[in-house]
Write an enzyme that holds these catalytic residues in place. Structure first.
Site, PDB file in Angstrom:
ATOM      1  N   SER A 132      37.309  40.781  35.848  1.00  0.00           N
ATOM      2  CA  SER A 132      35.897  40.440  36.027  1.00  0.00           C
ATOM      3  C   SER A 132      35.521  40.379  37.496  1.00  0.00           C
ATOM      4  CB  SER A 132      35.604  39.076  35.407  1.00  0.00           C
ATOM      5  OG  SER A 132      35.990  39.064  34.073  1.00  0.00           O
ATOM      6  N   HIS A 178      35.409  47.078  31.844  1.00  0.00           N
ATOM      7  CA  HIS A 178      35.103  45.662  31.655  1.00  0.00           C
ATOM      8  C   HIS A 178      34.459  45.422  30.297  1.00  0.00           C
ATOM      9  CE1 HIS A 178      32.785  41.851  32.853  1.00  0.00           C
ATOM     10  NE2 HIS A 178      34.049  41.523  32.805  1.00  0.00           N
ATOM     11  N   GLU A 197      31.450  48.019  30.765  1.00  0.00           N
ATOM     12  CA  GLU A 197      31.062  48.469  32.107  1.00  0.00           C
ATOM     13  C   GLU A 197      32.235  49.290  32.655  1.00  0.00           C
ATOM     14  OE1 GLU A 197      28.167  45.008  33.953  1.00  0.00           O
ATOM     15  OE2 GLU A 197      30.293  44.553  33.886  1.00  0.00           O
ATOM     16  N   ASN A 205      27.502  40.370  35.372  1.00  0.00           N
ATOM     17  CA  ASN A 205      27.750  39.068  35.997  1.00  0.00           C
ATOM     18  C   ASN A 205      26.972  38.885  37.294  1.00  0.00           C
ATOM     19  OD1 ASN A 205      29.323  37.982  33.999  1.00  0.00           O
ATOM     20  ND2 ASN A 205      31.249  38.681  34.876  1.00  0.00           N
TER      21      ASN A 205
HETATM   22  N1  LIG Z   1      37.448  35.562  28.954  1.00  0.00           N
HETATM   23  C1  LIG Z   1      36.423  36.403  29.065  1.00  0.00           C
HETATM   24  O1  LIG Z   1      35.314  36.153  28.553  1.00  0.00           O
HETATM   25  C2  LIG Z   1      36.592  37.719  29.823  1.00  0.00           C
HETATM   26  C3  LIG Z   1      35.595  38.710  29.708  1.00  0.00           C
HETATM   27  C4  LIG Z   1      35.770  39.929  30.373  1.00  0.00           C
HETATM   28  C5  LIG Z   1      36.913  40.134  31.153  1.00  0.00           C
HETATM   29  N2  LIG Z   1      37.853  39.158  31.280  1.00  0.00           N
HETATM   30  C6  LIG Z   1      39.056  39.458  32.074  1.00  0.00           C
HETATM   31  O2  LIG Z   1      40.120  39.767  31.178  1.00  0.00           O
HETATM   32  C7  LIG Z   1      41.367  39.407  31.766  1.00  0.00           C
HETATM   33  C8  LIG Z   1      42.115  38.500  30.810  1.00  0.00           C
HETATM   34  O3  LIG Z   1      41.340  37.348  30.561  1.00  0.00           O
HETATM   35  P1  LIG Z   1      41.555  36.450  29.247  1.00  0.00           P
HETATM   36  O4  LIG Z   1      40.344  35.608  29.134  1.00  0.00           O
HETATM   37  O5  LIG Z   1      41.996  37.308  28.114  1.00  0.00           O
HETATM   38  O6  LIG Z   1      42.792  35.533  29.729  1.00  0.00           O
HETATM   39  P2  LIG Z   1      43.948  34.866  28.849  1.00  0.00           P
HETATM   40  O7  LIG Z   1      44.535  33.804  29.696  1.00  0.00           O
HETATM   41  O8  LIG Z   1      43.461  34.514  27.494  1.00  0.00           O
HETATM   42  O9  LIG Z   1      45.027  36.052  28.670  1.00  0.00           O
HETATM   43  C9  LIG Z   1      45.758  36.588  29.724  1.00  0.00           C
HETATM   44  C10 LIG Z   1      47.127  36.993  29.200  1.00  0.00           C
HETATM   45  O10 LIG Z   1      47.804  37.758  30.185  1.00  0.00           O
HETATM   46  C11 LIG Z   1      49.169  37.437  30.097  1.00  0.00           C
HETATM   47  N3  LIG Z   1      49.883  37.857  31.293  1.00  0.00           N
HETATM   48  C12 LIG Z   1      50.094  37.183  32.456  1.00  0.00           C
HETATM   49  N4  LIG Z   1      50.824  37.923  33.288  1.00  0.00           N
HETATM   50  C13 LIG Z   1      51.111  39.090  32.663  1.00  0.00           C
HETATM   51  C14 LIG Z   1      51.867  40.248  33.009  1.00  0.00           C
HETATM   52  N5  LIG Z   1      52.479  40.347  34.181  1.00  0.00           N
HETATM   53  N6  LIG Z   1      51.945  41.240  32.097  1.00  0.00           N
HETATM   54  C15 LIG Z   1      51.333  41.133  30.904  1.00  0.00           C
HETATM   55  N7  LIG Z   1      50.611  40.066  30.519  1.00  0.00           N
HETATM   56  C16 LIG Z   1      50.517  39.051  31.377  1.00  0.00           C
HETATM   57  C17 LIG Z   1      49.166  35.939  29.866  1.00  0.00           C
HETATM   58  O11 LIG Z   1      50.426  35.493  29.375  1.00  0.00           O
HETATM   59  C18 LIG Z   1      48.026  35.792  28.860  1.00  0.00           C
HETATM   60  O12 LIG Z   1      48.485  35.901  27.528  1.00  0.00           O
HETATM   61  C19 LIG Z   1      41.031  38.776  33.126  1.00  0.00           C
HETATM   62  O13 LIG Z   1      41.145  39.763  34.116  1.00  0.00           O
HETATM   63  C20 LIG Z   1      39.587  38.341  32.945  1.00  0.00           C
HETATM   64  O14 LIG Z   1      38.886  38.286  34.172  1.00  0.00           O
HETATM   65  C21 LIG Z   1      37.736  37.967  30.604  1.00  0.00           C
END
Ligand SMILES: NC(=O)c1ccc[n+]([C@@H]2O[C@H](COP(=O)([O-])OP(=O)(O)OC[C@H]3O[C@@H](n4cnc5c(N)ncnc54)[C@H](O)[C@@H]3O)[C@@H](O)[C@H]2O)c1
Length: 300
Positions: A124, A145, A157, A196
């Site tokens: 993000s 995204h 996106e 965002n």
């Molecule tokens: N939460 C939202 O609404 C949202 C929306 C759009 C984008 N994002 C983006 O998506 C990404 C993930 O966010 P999320 O909310 O799913 O987080 P989350 O914490 O739910 O999941 C992240 C996962 O990545 C894993 N992880 C950590 N290091 C790793 C590695 N080296 N290899 C593989 N997996 C690994 C973690 O163990 C965890 O299970 C971020 O970059 C975030 O900015 C989030």
């Protein structure tokens, strides 16, 4: 990249976003999907979230039970990074929003990724250009995204990094279409992309209205839902996003744009200090009861 014919996709990170992205890849696009995380319990949790989501589609009559089983059989959980990426045409990274962690991961992925495969990030706030710089083929690195929940939200996106090739952009737009999603293109790798960048200042402004005593949270949300037809008011949305996440994004904007118009709201900062993070902590601008266990504290 010569417009790869995508069949095998790997999703890195089986969390909130990764499990949903893996599901969309298998369910709508029909890809063969590998879902990777760093611990067995995390991939197990991701697979169980996919099972629950597919069961909901079945219960609502949107999917046959046999079809749901078939979709599930196309998703392969693993901890083995090399095996996961070396046969993939597209890798979608949805790991924790931490620049150092992601850069380490991109270096490792780049060692095993076929030279014509695409590496797309769901980040993000982290620069796609920076992520690309950690790989051997930055022309194949791009932003993809998704919005939460990926199973339902119709938009992706697509973000072009400084070195991303036209072919890579085109290939992920085709892939997004196969996933049943609409795309918009960010021609530059700019903080907050489109959604965002517009949303965060609006959320900050809503918090300023509260701290200035101009109106109550309830009236601000009522005004915006009825006056602007937003499906949810900005303060309720802040509680859903997490005030810590919103503050984090505002801070990235301040740092990257060096423009005081992105200054975080002092009220949000104070609430974060007090642990009033919104839905996940049980209280933010509204009372939510007991803290939600499903929402992690990582980025939006
Ligand atoms: N939460 C939202 O609404 C949202 C929306 C759009 C984008 N994002 C983006 O998506 C990404 C993930 O966010 P999320 O909310 O799913 O987080 P989350 O914490 O739910 O999941 C992240 C996962 O990545 C894993 N992880 C950590 N290091 C790793 C590695 N080296 N290899 C593989 N997996 C690994 C973690 O163990 C965890 O299970 C971020 O970059 C975030 O900015 C989030």
């Amino acid at each position: 990249v010569s417009g790869p014919n995508i069949r095998k996709v790997t999703v890195l990170g089986a969390g909130l976003m990764g499990h949903g992205i893996a599901q969309v890849c298998a369910q709508t696009a029909g890809y063969d999907v590998t879902l990777l995380d760093v611990k067995q319990e995390f991939v197990d949790r991701g697979m169980s979230m996919i099972r629950d989501s597919l069961a909901k589609f079945v219960a609502k009559g949107g999917l046959e039970k046999g079809k749901a089983d078939e979709i599930l059989s196309r998703i392969h959980p693993t901890l083995d990074l090399r095996a996961a990426v070396e046969k993939s045409q597209l890798v979608i990274e949805a790991a924790t929003e931490d620049p150092k962690l992601k850069l380490d991961l991109y270096r490792k992925v780049s060692e095993h990724l076929p030279p014509d495969a695409i590496l797309a990030s769901n980040t993000s706030s982290i620069s796609i250009t920076l992520l690309g710089s950690a790989t051997k083929n930055p022309e194949n690195v791009v932003g993809m995204h998704f919005f939460n929940p990926p199973q339902l939200m119709p938009l992706i996106e697509v973000i072009r990094g400084a070195k991303t090739s036209d072919a890579t952009v085109e290939a992920v737009r085709v892939a997004a279409k196969q996933m049943g999603k609409e795309t918009v293109l960010c021609k530059k790798d700019s903080p907050g992309f489109i959604v965002n960048r517009i949303l965060l200042p609006a959320l900050t402004e809503a918090a300023l209205l509260v701290s200035e005593g101009v109106a109550t949270p309830e009236d601000i949300d009522k005004a915006v839902t009825l006056g602007l037809s937003w499906p949810m008011g900005p303060l309720k949305l802040l509680d859903y996003v997490g005030l810590d996440t919103a503050l984090g994004i505002s801070e990235v904007f301040m740092q990257e744009f060096q423009d005081s118009k992105y200054r975080p709201s002092p009220l949000i900062r104070q609430m974060v200090r007090a642990g009033l993070l919104g839905r996940k902590s049980g209280k933010g601008f509204y009372e939510w009861g007991s803290p939600s266990s499903t929402k992690s504290s990582s980025g939006k």
